[in-house]
Design a protein around this motif. Sequence first.
Motif, PDB file in Angstrom:
ATOM      1  N   LEU A   1      17.786  -2.818  -1.089  1.00  0.00           N
ATOM      2  CA  LEU A   1      18.233  -1.998  -2.334  1.00  0.00           C
ATOM      3  C   LEU A   1      17.087  -1.620  -3.280  1.00  0.00           C
ATOM      4  CD1 LEU A   1      21.600  -3.950  -2.954  1.00  0.00           C
ATOM      5  CD2 LEU A   1      21.221  -1.400  -1.922  1.00  0.00           C
ATOM      6  N   ALA A   2      16.983  -0.407  -4.096  1.00  0.00           N
ATOM      7  CA  ALA A   2      16.090  -0.112  -4.972  1.00  0.00           C
ATOM      8  C   ALA A   2      16.089  -1.281  -6.072  1.00  0.00           C
ATOM      9  CB  ALA A   2      16.452   1.069  -5.628  1.00  0.00           C
ATOM     10  N   GLY A   3      14.793  -1.569  -6.420  1.00  0.00           N
ATOM     11  CA  GLY A   3      14.601  -2.788  -7.218  1.00  0.00           C
ATOM     12  C   GLY A   3      14.428  -4.251  -6.642  1.00  0.00           C
ATOM     13  N   ASP A   4      14.572  -4.286  -5.334  1.00  0.00           N
ATOM     14  CA  ASP A   4      14.496  -5.669  -4.411  1.00  0.00           C
ATOM     15  C   ASP A   4      12.930  -5.657  -4.644  1.00  0.00           C
ATOM     16  OD1 ASP A   4      17.022  -5.994  -4.161  1.00  0.00           O
ATOM     17  OD2 ASP A   4      16.960  -5.436  -1.943  1.00  0.00           O
ATOM     18  N   PRO A   5      12.504  -6.920  -5.041  1.00  0.00           N
ATOM     19  CA  PRO A   5      11.046  -7.005  -4.926  1.00  0.00           C
ATOM     20  C   PRO A   5      10.482  -7.121  -3.649  1.00  0.00           C
ATOM     21  CG  PRO A   5      12.247  -8.897  -6.046  1.00  0.00           C
ATOM     22  CD  PRO A   5      13.426  -8.139  -5.392  1.00  0.00           C
ATOM     23  N   LEU A   6       9.170  -6.465  -3.490  1.00  0.00           N
ATOM     24  CA  LEU A   6       8.555  -6.381  -2.206  1.00  0.00           C
ATOM     25  C   LEU A   6       7.918  -7.874  -2.080  1.00  0.00           C
ATOM     26  CD1 LEU A   6       6.436  -3.171  -2.494  1.00  0.00           C
ATOM     27  CD2 LEU A   6       8.720  -3.725  -1.132  1.00  0.00           C
ATOM     28  N   THR A   7       8.125  -8.420  -0.485  1.00  0.00           N
ATOM     29  CA  THR A   7       7.438  -9.373  -0.429  1.00  0.00           C
ATOM     30  C   THR A   7       5.721  -9.193  -0.424  1.00  0.00           C
ATOM     31  OG1 THR A   7       7.262  -9.069   1.848  1.00  0.00           O
ATOM     32  CG2 THR A   7       9.019 -10.290   0.921  1.00  0.00           C
TER      33      THR A   7
ATOM     34  N   GLY B   1      -5.577   0.085   1.926  1.00  0.00           N
ATOM     35  CA  GLY B   1      -6.346   1.056   2.177  1.00  0.00           C
ATOM     36  C   GLY B   1      -5.962   2.475   1.339  1.00  0.00           C
ATOM     37  N   LYS B   2      -5.117   2.211   0.237  1.00  0.00           N
ATOM     38  CA  LYS B   2      -4.887   3.246  -0.589  1.00  0.00           C
ATOM     39  C   LYS B   2      -5.403   2.914  -2.141  1.00  0.00           C
ATOM     40  CE  LYS B   2      -0.379   4.155   1.507  1.00  0.00           C
ATOM     41  NZ  LYS B   2       1.045   3.920   1.529  1.00  0.00           N
ATOM     42  N   THR B   3      -5.478   4.096  -2.896  1.00  0.00           N
ATOM     43  CA  THR B   3      -5.968   4.085  -4.145  1.00  0.00           C
ATOM     44  C   THR B   3      -4.601   4.672  -4.855  1.00  0.00           C
ATOM     45  OG1 THR B   3      -8.095   4.405  -3.686  1.00  0.00           O
ATOM     46  CG2 THR B   3      -7.430   4.909  -6.104  1.00  0.00           C
ATOM     47  N   LEU B   4      -4.138   3.985  -5.743  1.00  0.00           N
ATOM     48  CA  LEU B   4      -2.839   4.197  -6.545  1.00  0.00           C
ATOM     49  C   LEU B   4      -2.957   4.288  -7.932  1.00  0.00           C
ATOM     50  CD1 LEU B   4      -0.147   1.728  -4.604  1.00  0.00           C
ATOM     51  CD2 LEU B   4      -1.229   4.211  -4.134  1.00  0.00           C
TER      52      LEU B   4
ATOM     53  N   GLU C   1       1.287  -5.484   0.984  1.00  0.00           N
ATOM     54  CA  GLU C   1       0.212  -5.283   1.596  1.00  0.00           C
ATOM     55  C   GLU C   1       0.407  -4.179   2.588  1.00  0.00           C
ATOM     56  OE1 GLU C   1      -3.219  -8.040   3.284  1.00  0.00           O
ATOM     57  OE2 GLU C   1      -1.243  -8.658   3.969  1.00  0.00           O
ATOM     58  N   ALA C   2       1.348  -3.841   3.297  1.00  0.00           N
ATOM     59  CA  ALA C   2       1.703  -2.917   4.293  1.00  0.00           C
ATOM     60  C   ALA C   2       1.777  -1.561   3.514  1.00  0.00           C
ATOM     61  CB  ALA C   2       2.796  -3.020   5.146  1.00  0.00           C
TER      62      ALA C   2
ATOM     63  N   LEU D   1      -8.217  -2.922  -1.205  1.00  0.00           N
ATOM     64  CA  LEU D   1      -9.037  -2.993  -0.300  1.00  0.00           C
ATOM     65  C   LEU D   1      -8.817  -4.126   0.906  1.00  0.00           C
ATOM     66  CD1 LEU D   1     -11.972  -3.368  -2.853  1.00  0.00           C
ATOM     67  CD2 LEU D   1     -11.566  -1.250  -1.198  1.00  0.00           C
ATOM     68  N   PRO D   2      -9.533  -4.153   2.280  1.00  0.00           N
ATOM     69  CA  PRO D   2      -8.993  -5.250   2.965  1.00  0.00           C
ATOM     70  C   PRO D   2      -9.075  -6.681   2.134  1.00  0.00           C
ATOM     71  CG  PRO D   2     -10.630  -3.569   3.765  1.00  0.00           C
ATOM     72  CD  PRO D   2     -10.707  -3.518   2.384  1.00  0.00           C
ATOM     73  N   ASN D   3      -8.445  -7.525   3.028  1.00  0.00           N
ATOM     74  CA  ASN D   3      -8.669  -9.010   2.561  1.00  0.00           C
ATOM     75  C   ASN D   3      -8.143  -9.241   1.095  1.00  0.00           C
ATOM     76  OD1 ASN D   3      -9.641  -9.797   5.239  1.00  0.00           O
ATOM     77  ND2 ASN D   3     -11.418  -9.130   4.442  1.00  0.00           N
ATOM     78  N   ARG D   4      -7.049  -8.403   0.893  1.00  0.00           N
ATOM     79  CA  ARG D   4      -6.386  -8.573  -0.398  1.00  0.00           C
ATOM     80  C   ARG D   4      -7.278  -8.355  -1.632  1.00  0.00           C
ATOM     81  NH1 ARG D   4      -1.490 -12.706   0.429  1.00  0.00           N
ATOM     82  NH2 ARG D   4      -0.446 -11.461   2.097  1.00  0.00           N
ATOM     83  N   ARG D   5      -8.191  -7.927  -1.409  1.00  0.00           N
ATOM     84  CA  ARG D   5      -9.400  -7.424  -2.697  1.00  0.00           C
ATOM     85  C   ARG D   5      -8.852  -6.190  -3.188  1.00  0.00           C
ATOM     86  NH1 ARG D   5     -12.310 -11.195  -4.277  1.00  0.00           N
ATOM     87  NH2 ARG D   5     -13.870  -9.671  -5.308  1.00  0.00           N
TER      88      ARG D   5
END
Length: 130
Positions: A16-22, A32-35, A27-28, A50-54
């Motif tokens: 549902l909208a508002g459910d927190p993302l894990t 690789g994006k710039t938001l 990460e998925a 960036l890769p490796n959660r940077r």
Amino acid sequence: MRLALAALLLIPLPALAGDPLTAAEFEAYAQGKTLTYAMGGQVFGTEQYLPNRRVRWAFTQDVCKEGWWYEEAGLICFAYDGENDPQCWKFWQDGARLKAQFEGDPEGTELTEVEQTTKPLSCPGPDVGV
């Protein structure tokens, strides 16, 4: 009839909208994006995942900060070089966009993704690279 109802209850439903993302979902979505995020209709800042959660973050018209993210107690927390306290957020998807609410803010700071690209974050300055 009961059997059909029981079978329907076993079908996984979309979040549902508002459910927190894990952490894995975040990460998925972000890697690789710039938001670019806005608050109250005004651009707030931009983060490159960036890769490796940077990460690389910049408030609008400010210098970039390097850091990393991690999951803690169901929140996505960010730690930046030179900063003492991590900043933790609850992220969720609202349609095709990401939303985030700052944890521990009595005003309920909420950011909305307003732009997405795969281009790197531009970090002008004498000792900051892209």
